[in-house]
Structure formats: structure tokens, C-alpha cells
Scaffold this active site. Structure first.
Site, PDB file in Angstrom:
ATOM      1  N   ASP A  89      17.496  25.431  -4.703  1.00 22.60           N
ATOM      2  CA  ASP A  89      18.555  25.935  -5.570  1.00 22.60           C
ATOM      3  C   ASP A  89      18.958  24.920  -6.629  1.00 22.60           C
ATOM      4  O   ASP A  89      18.539  23.759  -6.594  1.00 22.60           O
ATOM      5  CB  ASP A  89      19.787  26.294  -4.732  1.00 22.60           C
ATOM      6  CG  ASP A  89      19.554  27.504  -3.849  1.00 22.60           C
ATOM      7  OD1 ASP A  89      18.730  28.358  -4.215  1.00 22.60           O
ATOM      8  OD2 ASP A  89      20.189  27.584  -2.784  1.00 22.60           O
ATOM      9  N   TYR A  98      13.132  18.532   4.888  1.00 21.93           N
ATOM     10  CA  TYR A  98      14.258  18.286   3.981  1.00 21.93           C
ATOM     11  C   TYR A  98      15.078  17.122   4.520  1.00 21.93           C
ATOM     12  O   TYR A  98      15.291  16.994   5.731  1.00 21.93           O
ATOM     13  CB  TYR A  98      15.166  19.513   3.897  1.00 21.93           C
ATOM     14  CG  TYR A  98      14.607  20.667   3.110  1.00 21.93           C
ATOM     15  CD1 TYR A  98      14.923  20.835   1.760  1.00 21.93           C
ATOM     16  CD2 TYR A  98      13.773  21.601   3.716  1.00 21.93           C
ATOM     17  CE1 TYR A  98      14.417  21.902   1.036  1.00 21.93           C
ATOM     18  CE2 TYR A  98      13.258  22.671   2.999  1.00 21.93           C
ATOM     19  CZ  TYR A  98      13.588  22.812   1.660  1.00 21.93           C
ATOM     20  OH  TYR A  98      13.074  23.877   0.945  1.00 21.93           O
TER      21      TYR A  98
END
Length: 296
Positions: free
Chosen positions: A60, A124
Site C-alpha cells: 500500500d 515482511y
């Protein structure tokens, strides 16, 4: 495929706040996605047609890519040989300037290779700090880190909670209401969940001495929308005593969404980094890609 059309697996990195996200945005938008710039750079190489990058891992706006990946089919005009891997990297980087995007590596792959579907795992890392407010962060950290709390954390409780998150669970409790189509399963398998001490980007800690930096790392084949940022916030809440490990277990078992007005349920995007995308034959990380490439 045409005889002189080649599929490449391309690894790239980017500074998240500059873009609307990694995926392409409509061209009339004020802020574009990383893919827009990759596609525009590719068009300057004068390929046949209008090829586009197929991104492996969506991120995002505000989220950084230390090492994302994509595949792309490039056909050159008659009589021209396919780009070598090194030449493609150099040419794309030339045309990506001055955007904070860098192509790290390109690998020729088979025509049926798919960057998203062939990925075995994605890793991540979320960077956060405790012991200070946003204003206490070094200016170089403010788009790369979350000032999560002025207080310290109970690492024993956090360790207990991370162990509960490992393995296969229904992560419905950590799903955003406005995300993911109903067809995407919330059942995911976490292969790694770590909450470990880290350091500032600045040498000699030229900042508030009370600041403590942390890395929160999650690895899975795939994630639901904003799952990593929600899990990170939940772990911080456990460390602060707002939640207990037993409550984490309850939400994993029942799927009941977390509800708390005392602390943000979603960590902000600027602390999140896509660190690694792993494929069957190799794990390509940002660290590996910094090594000099051998030229034939």
C-alpha cells in the site's frame, strides 16, 4: 510466445511514501504507483507493443519495498536480440531516474513462470521504536519507523504471543473490514513471527537515548490485507499490557475482531518493509542483491 519475446523475473525496491502503492494507478492521478514508473521506463526501451509488469506482492501507499518482484514479457523488433539480464537492469534504472525506485536484478525465466503464483513465501519486517514520541525520532527515521510508545515493552509477554501466532490459523480477527474479496481465505500459515531488538539508522545513536528500536518480522506464503500491520499493533498492545497473550489466542480461535479505543489497531504504513520474496530455486533478498553481479 514470439521467438524473440522473453519473460524476465525482475526484483526491485522503492521508497513507499512517494507512491500510491506498488500497483499501477490511473494515469490521471496526482500520485502514481511504482508499477506506473516501471511500465513507463520499459516503454522507453522501445519494445514491441505495450508490455506491463505483473507484480508479485501488493504493498500500500507508504509501505516500502526492500525487495519486491514482478515478471514481464519483452519482445523486441525483428532482428534485435533479447536484452541481456544486466543490460535490462541498467537500462530500466537509467529511465527510472529520479524516482526512488531501483531495479536490483533481472533473471530470464520460462514462459509459464508467474511472479505471484510461483512465490513460495514473502517476508515482511516492521520497524518501530519505543521510549519516545514521533518528535523524538531522528528526522531520517520518521518515514521509516513508527514511534509506537513512550513506554517500554514486556518482551516475555510478546514472545508468548508471537509463539501463538505461528502456524496455521484463521486470521479473520486481523482482517480489515474494507479489504479482500470474500473469496480470499483468511486461513494463513505463519512460518516466522519474531519481535527482536534493532538499531537506529544513525551511527552512535544521535537521538534521544531512551529510544529503543525493534524489528517485527513475519513470513508466510501469503497474507490478508493489512495483516502484518494489525499483528504488529496487537503485539505492541500485548507488550504494553493492553492485551494479554490469552486474548490473542481467543481472537485466533474465534475470529472475533479486535476492538480497542486505547491504541491504534493498525500500525501506520511507513514502518513496513517487504523484505524478501522466495522462489523454488532461490531466496532473493535485498542483501543478496547488493552483491556485485558477475559479467560473462
Amino acid at each position: 510466445m514470439a521467438p524473440n519475446k522473453v519473460r524476465y523475473l525482475v526484483f526491485f525496491q522503492y521508497f513507499g511514501p512517494r507512491f500510491s502503492g506498488v500497483m499501477a494507478a490511473p494515469s490521471d492521478r496526482a500520485v502514481l504507483g511504482v508499477q506506473n514508473y516501471l511500465d513507463m521506463a520499459l516503454q522507453k526501451l522501445r519494445p514491441v507493443g505495450t508490455p506491463t509488469f505483473f507484480i508479485s506482492s501488493r504493498t500500500d501507499s507508504g509501505v516500502h519495498g526492500l525487495c519486491n518482484s514482478a515478471h514481464v514479457d519483452i519482445e523486441r523488433s525483428a532482428g534485435k536480440l533479447p536484452f541481456s539480464e544486466d543490460v535490462l537492469v541498467e537500462a530500466l534504472n537509467l529511465h527510472l531516474k529520479p524516482e526512488p525506485i531501483s531495479v536490483l536484478k533481472a533473471i530470464r525465466v520460462s514462459n509459464d513462470f508467474h511472479a505471484q503464483h510461483k512465490a513460495l513465501s514473502r517476508t515482511y519486517t516492521y520497524r518501530l521504536a519505543t521510549g519516545g514520541k514521533y518528535r523524538d525520532l531522528p528526522v531520517f527515521e520518521r518515514n521509516l519507523c513508527w514511534a509506537a510508545s513512550e513506554s517500554g515493552l514486556d518482551m516475555g509477554k510478546i514472545q508468548e504471543a508471537t509463539e501463538l501466532m505461528l502456524g496455521t490459523h484463521d486470521f479473520s480477527a486481523f482482517r480489515s473490514k474494507n479489504s479482500d474479496t470474500p473469496f480470499k481465505s483468511p486461513i494463513k500459515t505463519l512460518d516466522q513471527a519474531d519481535f527482536t531488538p534493532s538499531t537506529s539508522l544513525l551511527p552512535n545513536h544521535v537521538h534521544n537515548r531512551d529510544l529503543q528500536f525493534w524489528n517485527v518480522t513475519f513470513k508466510s506464503k501469503s497474507f490478508i490485507y493489512k495483516q502484518v500491520r494489525r499483528l504488529t499493533s496487537a503485539l505492541v498492545m500485548v507488550g504494553l499490557g493492553i492485551l494479554t497473550p490469552q486474548q490473542i489466542r481467543f481472537h485466533l480461535d474465534t475470529g472475533e475482531p479486535l476492538s480497542n479505543s486505547r491504541f491504534p489497531l493498525i500500525a501506520p504504513p511507513e514502518g513496513l518493509f517487504l523484505k524478501e520474496v522466495k522462489y523454488a530455486e532461490r531466496a532473493v533478498s535485498a542483501l543478496e542483491l547488493r552483491q556485485p553481479q558477475q559479467r560473462s
